[in-house]
Scaffold this motif. Structure first.
Motif, PDB file in Angstrom:
ATOM      1  N   GLN A 106       0.819  -1.219   0.000  1.00  0.00           N
ATOM      2  CA  GLN A 106       0.000   0.000   0.000  1.00  0.00           C
ATOM      3  C   GLN A 106       0.848   1.262   0.000  1.00  0.00           C
ATOM      4  O   GLN A 106       0.315   2.367  -0.138  1.00  0.00           O
ATOM      5  CB  GLN A 106      -0.920   0.013   1.248  1.00  0.00           C
ATOM      6  N   GLU A 107       2.188   1.099   0.156  1.00  0.00           N
ATOM      7  CA  GLU A 107       3.073   2.261   0.187  1.00  0.00           C
ATOM      8  C   GLU A 107       3.429   2.691  -1.238  1.00  0.00           C
ATOM      9  O   GLU A 107       3.568   1.842  -2.128  1.00  0.00           O
ATOM     10  CB  GLU A 107       4.367   1.926   0.930  1.00  0.00           C
ATOM     11  N   PRO A 108       3.595   4.000  -1.479  1.00  0.00           N
ATOM     12  CA  PRO A 108       4.080   4.440  -2.800  1.00  0.00           C
ATOM     13  C   PRO A 108       5.521   3.982  -3.004  1.00  0.00           C
ATOM     14  O   PRO A 108       6.373   4.193  -2.155  1.00  0.00           O
ATOM     15  CB  PRO A 108       3.975   5.970  -2.729  1.00  0.00           C
ATOM     16  N   ARG A 109       5.785   3.334  -4.125  1.00  0.00           N
ATOM     17  CA  ARG A 109       7.113   2.768  -4.398  1.00  0.00           C
ATOM     18  C   ARG A 109       7.570   3.286  -5.758  1.00  0.00           C
ATOM     19  O   ARG A 109       7.472   2.599  -6.775  1.00  0.00           O
ATOM     20  CB  ARG A 109       7.069   1.239  -4.392  1.00  0.00           C
ATOM     21  N   GLY A 110       8.098   4.504  -5.775  1.00  0.00           N
ATOM     22  CA  GLY A 110       8.511   5.113  -7.028  1.00  0.00           C
ATOM     23  C   GLY A 110       9.930   4.771  -7.401  1.00  0.00           C
ATOM     24  O   GLY A 110      10.580   3.915  -6.798  1.00  0.00           O
ATOM     25  N   ARG A 111      10.438   5.458  -8.399  1.00  0.00           N
ATOM     26  CA  ARG A 111      11.791   5.219  -8.893  1.00  0.00           C
ATOM     27  C   ARG A 111      12.858   5.792  -7.967  1.00  0.00           C
ATOM     28  O   ARG A 111      14.031   5.449  -8.077  1.00  0.00           O
ATOM     29  CB  ARG A 111      11.944   5.832 -10.291  1.00  0.00           C
ATOM     30  N   ASP A 112      12.458   6.674  -7.069  1.00  0.00           N
ATOM     31  CA  ASP A 112      13.420   7.285  -6.151  1.00  0.00           C
ATOM     32  C   ASP A 112      14.063   6.190  -5.292  1.00  0.00           C
ATOM     33  O   ASP A 112      13.364   5.454  -4.592  1.00  0.00           O
ATOM     34  CB  ASP A 112      12.700   8.304  -5.253  1.00  0.00           C
ATOM     35  N   PRO A 113      15.399   6.049  -5.326  1.00  0.00           N
ATOM     36  CA  PRO A 113      16.040   4.993  -4.531  1.00  0.00           C
ATOM     37  C   PRO A 113      15.867   5.177  -3.031  1.00  0.00           C
ATOM     38  O   PRO A 113      16.107   4.251  -2.265  1.00  0.00           O
ATOM     39  CB  PRO A 113      17.520   5.093  -4.936  1.00  0.00           C
ATOM     40  N   HIS A 114      15.437   6.380  -2.594  1.00  0.00           N
ATOM     41  CA  HIS A 114      15.218   6.630  -1.164  1.00  0.00           C
ATOM     42  C   HIS A 114      13.728   6.612  -0.805  1.00  0.00           C
ATOM     43  O   HIS A 114      13.355   7.028   0.293  1.00  0.00           O
ATOM     44  CB  HIS A 114      15.831   7.979  -0.773  1.00  0.00           C
ATOM     45  N   ALA A 115      12.901   6.119  -1.728  1.00  0.00           N
ATOM     46  CA  ALA A 115      11.450   6.169  -1.511  1.00  0.00           C
ATOM     47  C   ALA A 115      11.020   5.372  -0.288  1.00  0.00           C
ATOM     48  O   ALA A 115       9.995   5.688   0.323  1.00  0.00           O
ATOM     49  CB  ALA A 115      10.727   5.655  -2.761  1.00  0.00           C
ATOM     50  N   LEU A 116      11.774   4.336   0.084  1.00  0.00           N
ATOM     51  CA  LEU A 116      11.381   3.477   1.208  1.00  0.00           C
ATOM     52  C   LEU A 116      12.322   3.630   2.405  1.00  0.00           C
ATOM     53  O   LEU A 116      12.378   2.742   3.257  1.00  0.00           O
ATOM     54  CB  LEU A 116      11.337   2.011   0.758  1.00  0.00           C
ATOM     55  N   ASP A 117      13.053   4.729   2.479  1.00  0.00           N
ATOM     56  CA  ASP A 117      13.944   4.935   3.636  1.00  0.00           C
ATOM     57  C   ASP A 117      13.169   4.896   4.941  1.00  0.00           C
ATOM     58  O   ASP A 117      13.669   4.394   5.962  1.00  0.00           O
ATOM     59  CB  ASP A 117      14.683   6.271   3.504  1.00  0.00           C
ATOM     60  N   HIS A 118      11.942   5.442   4.943  1.00  0.00           N
ATOM     61  CA  HIS A 118      11.134   5.438   6.172  1.00  0.00           C
ATOM     62  C   HIS A 118      10.738   4.017   6.561  1.00  0.00           C
ATOM     63  O   HIS A 118      10.568   3.704   7.745  1.00  0.00           O
ATOM     64  CB  HIS A 118       9.885   6.305   5.979  1.00  0.00           C
ATOM     65  N   VAL A 119      10.616   3.132   5.575  1.00  0.00           N
ATOM     66  CA  VAL A 119      10.283   1.730   5.860  1.00  0.00           C
ATOM     67  C   VAL A 119      11.462   1.049   6.551  1.00  0.00           C
ATOM     68  O   VAL A 119      11.298   0.334   7.544  1.00  0.00           O
ATOM     69  CB  VAL A 119       9.922   0.998   4.549  1.00  0.00           C
ATOM     70  N   PHE A 120      12.682   1.286   6.045  1.00  0.00           N
ATOM     71  CA  PHE A 120      13.869   0.679   6.653  1.00  0.00           C
ATOM     72  C   PHE A 120      14.084   1.208   8.075  1.00  0.00           C
ATOM     73  O   PHE A 120      14.605   0.501   8.935  1.00  0.00           O
ATOM     74  CB  PHE A 120      15.101   0.951   5.795  1.00  0.00           C
ATOM     75  N   LYS A 121      13.696   2.446   8.305  1.00  0.00           N
ATOM     76  CA  LYS A 121      13.833   2.995   9.651  1.00  0.00           C
ATOM     77  C   LYS A 121      12.880   2.296  10.613  1.00  0.00           C
ATOM     78  O   LYS A 121      13.220   2.026  11.766  1.00  0.00           O
ATOM     79  CB  LYS A 121      13.552   4.500   9.631  1.00  0.00           C
TER      80      LYS A 121
END
Length: 817
Positions: free
Chosen positions: A679-694
């Motif tokens: 359900q999270e936005p997963r764009g081309r930005d390589p940092h798009a999921l930094d908040h997920v890893f945190k």
């Protein structure tokens, strides 16, 4: 009015035609203009739409009707580089001089070893336009370069920075001052610089000249000029090391006091093999050269942790403080070291471990006072003689008390070696080799050359031997204590009067058979699995020591009786059974055992525990303790293994429950997290999921495949793994991978066995969930990797959470009744 451009390159921008430029001959372009103001507007458009390299090769001039009648020679003489004319038109106020617009901002250099104390301030150049806009240092020097006024700007900054030091910095504080090599090498600059210091009543040792490697320079000439400055008391720093033109040649020739490591090496270096190797090499070279490393560009807490692990104490970056007009004072908040990172920190050498501080006397001190000090300290072999705080010699006891001596200086002996306080062990070892059998003391000085203490070569030998023995006491696979250190720890606990012994031996059942059946890689993975589980289960036991002996035997050593020991061991057994199952083939798991070549069958994921507690009498030594554990182990084997046997007159045999539902659900917990990520936005930005890893740091990397198994975007990488896991991956075909085939064909999530990652050289596990839900709506796969340490931590956190919830429900029951 016309704007003439002369460009001799091959790639003419298409916008020149669109902006109504006319090509005259092969290299000249003409733009017709109506009014004077049109020149700046046209040049702004050309600057925005033309490549910078094209403009760098372009000459430009403006002609009106009268000039058009002039000769070609006159027009050529008026031509200047494009950016020069553009800068003159855009910033006309710079023509009269830049100094009125120069501002000095300060960024602190922070000492991590002193809890964030500000070690010094770096003066940075800023330019304030008449409209109030503040230009960065890079923008400022770019404008100055276009106008040919870089040296003038550089010297204006120096004058203002020295003035601001007197006005705004604490007396005696250190100022780091950037100086371009082109300025530094001017014959008249040194005399002018020292005149400024004298005018502002500043001591030379309060100034550190940062040599900015912004241009090519002769290393030998630069070294000679730096030596001249150092002889006058000024300290030298090499700036942006790792990014400059001359780098190693300058480092080899310039005797710098500081080496500032470029931001490109430091920023997010943790986890990057390339950056780590380069940083370690620079730190090692700096230690050998007696220079102090300053790390620039710290922007993440992980950068601070990584610098600490390398022994870098002086740091600078936006994480700690941004440049400000008013300098910060006192102490800067520094992120607290992460427990995991602290545990992995390298055992780095500090000379303070081995130096002593015998008394020091100024060389002009009356001999009677020095003799009195020797009489009051009969064991004192020598004292150090100083001149203005700097060590200049040593006075042996015999000479000081000799009747023939008349002055302190008369009996002084030269110092054989002077060492900087931050010298590394490698450089010290070389000094020891060169000195051979000379036992005279070596003096240790601080960054200003002032006396700190002395070092005796023989004491250094003893310390190095002790370090070598200690360094060999960690098992290379588990990184747990082993060998003589572990045995000595057991002996010390046994030898203590009225002491208590809680010694736990843990043995992996049927490990040799497992190793023969599955190979040494999975065998190593099993060892690491148990080591990580024990590390996490006993992490809160402050007096607990974990050890690893032999191949598959582990030890837990406690100072005091712990009523939670057996529950902790049961928890470790359950977690091991849960994680180790991923090391077996599916068929063996379904049967519950595996078969070796000799036809013998062996149970899956089993371990046995023996607890020696001294209840039948304290053992005499580690050998007897080991023998008792072996007897308890035999009792466990006769019970079928996978048990805990506790020493007593009649040993207690404790068998764990057959299953641990709350732990077996850890896989579903992680899979549920992956499903929520859909359900999270997963764009081309390589940092798009930094908040997920945190939020979920146990993930190393996440990536997405389409319905054909082709990776849609570049890898989303946990910031802690930058450099260890490669970026990119977009467009890679992974349709043959087991995780994609399983999810596509079954429509169900996938959990892999534990495997050795070729990227991180760590043991990992891959999970995957379908995108789109039902098989008919299948549109791809979301994939995540976890490493072994994270899985063990995840299990322990889940176990503790369920335990707390269970206690809570028990407490609620009477209220419900």
């Amino acid at each position: 009015m016309e704007l003439l451009l002369k460009y001799e390159g091959h790639h003419v921008p298409a916008c020149w035609l669109r902006l109504h430029g006319m090509r005259m001959g092969r290299n000249v372009w003409v733009f017709k203009l109506g009014r004077c103001g049109d020149v700046l507007r046209l040049m702004q458009q050309l600057e925005q739409e033309s490549d910078a390299q094209v403009l760098a090769l372009t000459l430009v001039t403006v002609v009106d009707g009268a000039q058009g009648q002039q000769s070609a020679a006159m027009l050529l003489d008026a031509a200047v580089p494009f950016m020069v004319l553009f800068t003159r038109l855009q910033y006309p106020w710079l023509q009269d001089g830049m100094e009125p617009y120069v501002e000095v901002h300060f960024q602190p250099i922070v000492d991590l070893s002193r809890g964030g104390h500000i070690y010094g301030q770096e003066a940075l150049c800023r330019l304030r336009t008449p409209e109030g806009q503040l230009l960065t240092g890079q923008e400022t020097f770019t404008l100055a370069r276009h106008l040919g006024r870089v040296d003038a700007l550089d010297m204006a900054l120096q004058r203002k920075a020295l003035q601001r030091k007197v006005q705004d910095l604490e007396p005696g504080s250190t100022l780091f001052l950037n100086v371009l090599p082109s300025t530094l090498m001017q014959p008249e600059w040194p005399q002018l610089f020292f005149q400024w210091l004298h005018c502002h009543v500043l001591a030379p040792h309060e100034i550190v000249i940062e040599v900015v490697e912004s241009e090519k320079v002769d290393p030998a000439a630069l070294a000679q000029r730096c030596d001249e400055l150092r002889s006058q008391g000024v300290r030298i720093a090499l700036d942006d090391m790792g990014a400059g033109f001359n780098c190693l040649s300058v480092l080899a020739m310039v005797r710098s006091d500081f080496i500032k490591v470029d931001r490109g090496l430091v920023h997010e270096a943790r986890g990057s093999r390339v950056r780590s190797v380069l940083l370690e090499a620079l730190v090692s070279m700096a230690e050998r050269l007696g220079a102090t490393v300053i790390a620039e560009g710290l922007e993440r807490p992980e950068d601070v942790t990584f610098c600490r692990s390398l022994g870098i104490h002086l740091v600078q970056g936006f994480l700690l403080a941004r440049p400000t007009h008013t300098p910060l004072q006192g102490v800067v908040n520094v992120p607290v070291a992460e427990p995991a990172a602290t545990a992995q920190r390298q055992d780095r050498f500090s000379i303070t471990d081995v130096i002593e501080s015998p008394p020091a006397f100024d060389i002009q001190t009356p001999l009677t006072m020095v003799r009195q000090a020797f009489r009051e300290s009969p064991a004192l072999p020598w004292c150090v003689l100083t001149d203005d705080g700097r060590p200049v010699g040593v006075l042996p006891r015999g000479k000081a008390l000799s009747r023939s001596m008349r002055t302190v200086a008369q009996g002084a002996e030269p110092l054989h070696r002077m060492l900087p306080y931050n010298i590394g062990l490698s450089a010290l070892s070389r000094s020891l080799y060169l000195e051979r059998l000379n036992a005279s003391p070596w003096a240790v000085v601080d960054e200003r050359g002032c006396y700190i203490g002395t070092l005796e070569p023989l004491m250094l030998v003893a310390h190095m031997l002790a370090r070598q023995e200690h360094g060999a006491s960690l098992h290379p696979l588990s990184q747990l204590t082993t060998g003589p250190t572990l045995r000595q720890s057991i002996e010390m606990r046994i030898a203590r009067p009225h002491g208590h012994l809680e010694l736990v031996y843990i043995d992996l059942d049927h490990f040799k058979a497992f190793n023969d059946r599955y190979g040494f890689v999975r065998g190593d993975a099993m060892i690491r699995t148990l080591a990580e589980i024990l590390r996490n289960v006993f992490a809160t036991n402050a007096d607990c020591m974990l050890g690893h002996i032999g191949g598959d035997d582990f030890i837990v050593l406690l100072d005091h009786p712990d009523p939670m020991l057996v529950p902790q061991l049961l928890r470790a057994m359950a977690q091991f059974h849960t994680l180790a199952r991923h090391l077996y083939d599916t068929d063996d798991l379904q049967r519950g055992y595996f078969v070796t070549e000799d036809g013998e069958s062996h149970p899956v994921a089993s371990m046995s525990v023996s607890c020696v507690n001294g209840s039948t009498g304290m053992p005499q030594d580690s050998v007897e303790a080991s023998a008792r554990a072996a007897k308890l182990k035999k009792i466990g084997k006769t019970s079928g293994g996978n048990v805990i046997v506790v020493e007593a007159d009649f040993p207690h045999v404790i068998q764990p429950e057959d299953s641990s539902p709350h732990l077996s659900g850890w896989e579903q917990q992680v899979l549920d997290i992956l499903l929520r990520l859909l359900q999270e936005p997963r764009g081309r930005d390589p940092h798009a999921l930094d908040h997920v890893f945190k939020a979920y740091p146990f993930f190393e990397v996440l990536f997405e495949l389409d319905a054909e198994g082709v990776q849609t975007h570049a890898n989303w990488i946990n910031p802690l793994m930058y450099g260890r896991i490669r970026g990119g991956g977009a467009g890679a075909n992974r349709s043959a991978q087991s995780y994609f085939v399983h999810v596509r064909d079954s429509g169900r999530p996938f959990v892999s066995p534990i495997y050795l990652s070729s990227a991180t050289e760590d043991f990992c596990l891959t999970i995957a969930v379908p995108i789109g839900g039902a098989r008919t709506d299948f549109s791809g796969v979301l994939v995540g990797d976890l490493n072994l340490a994270s899985m063990a931590s995840l299990l322990e956190n889940r176990s503790m959470h369920d335990k707390i919830m269970h206690r809570g429900s028990e407490q609620d029951m009477p209220l419900q009744a």
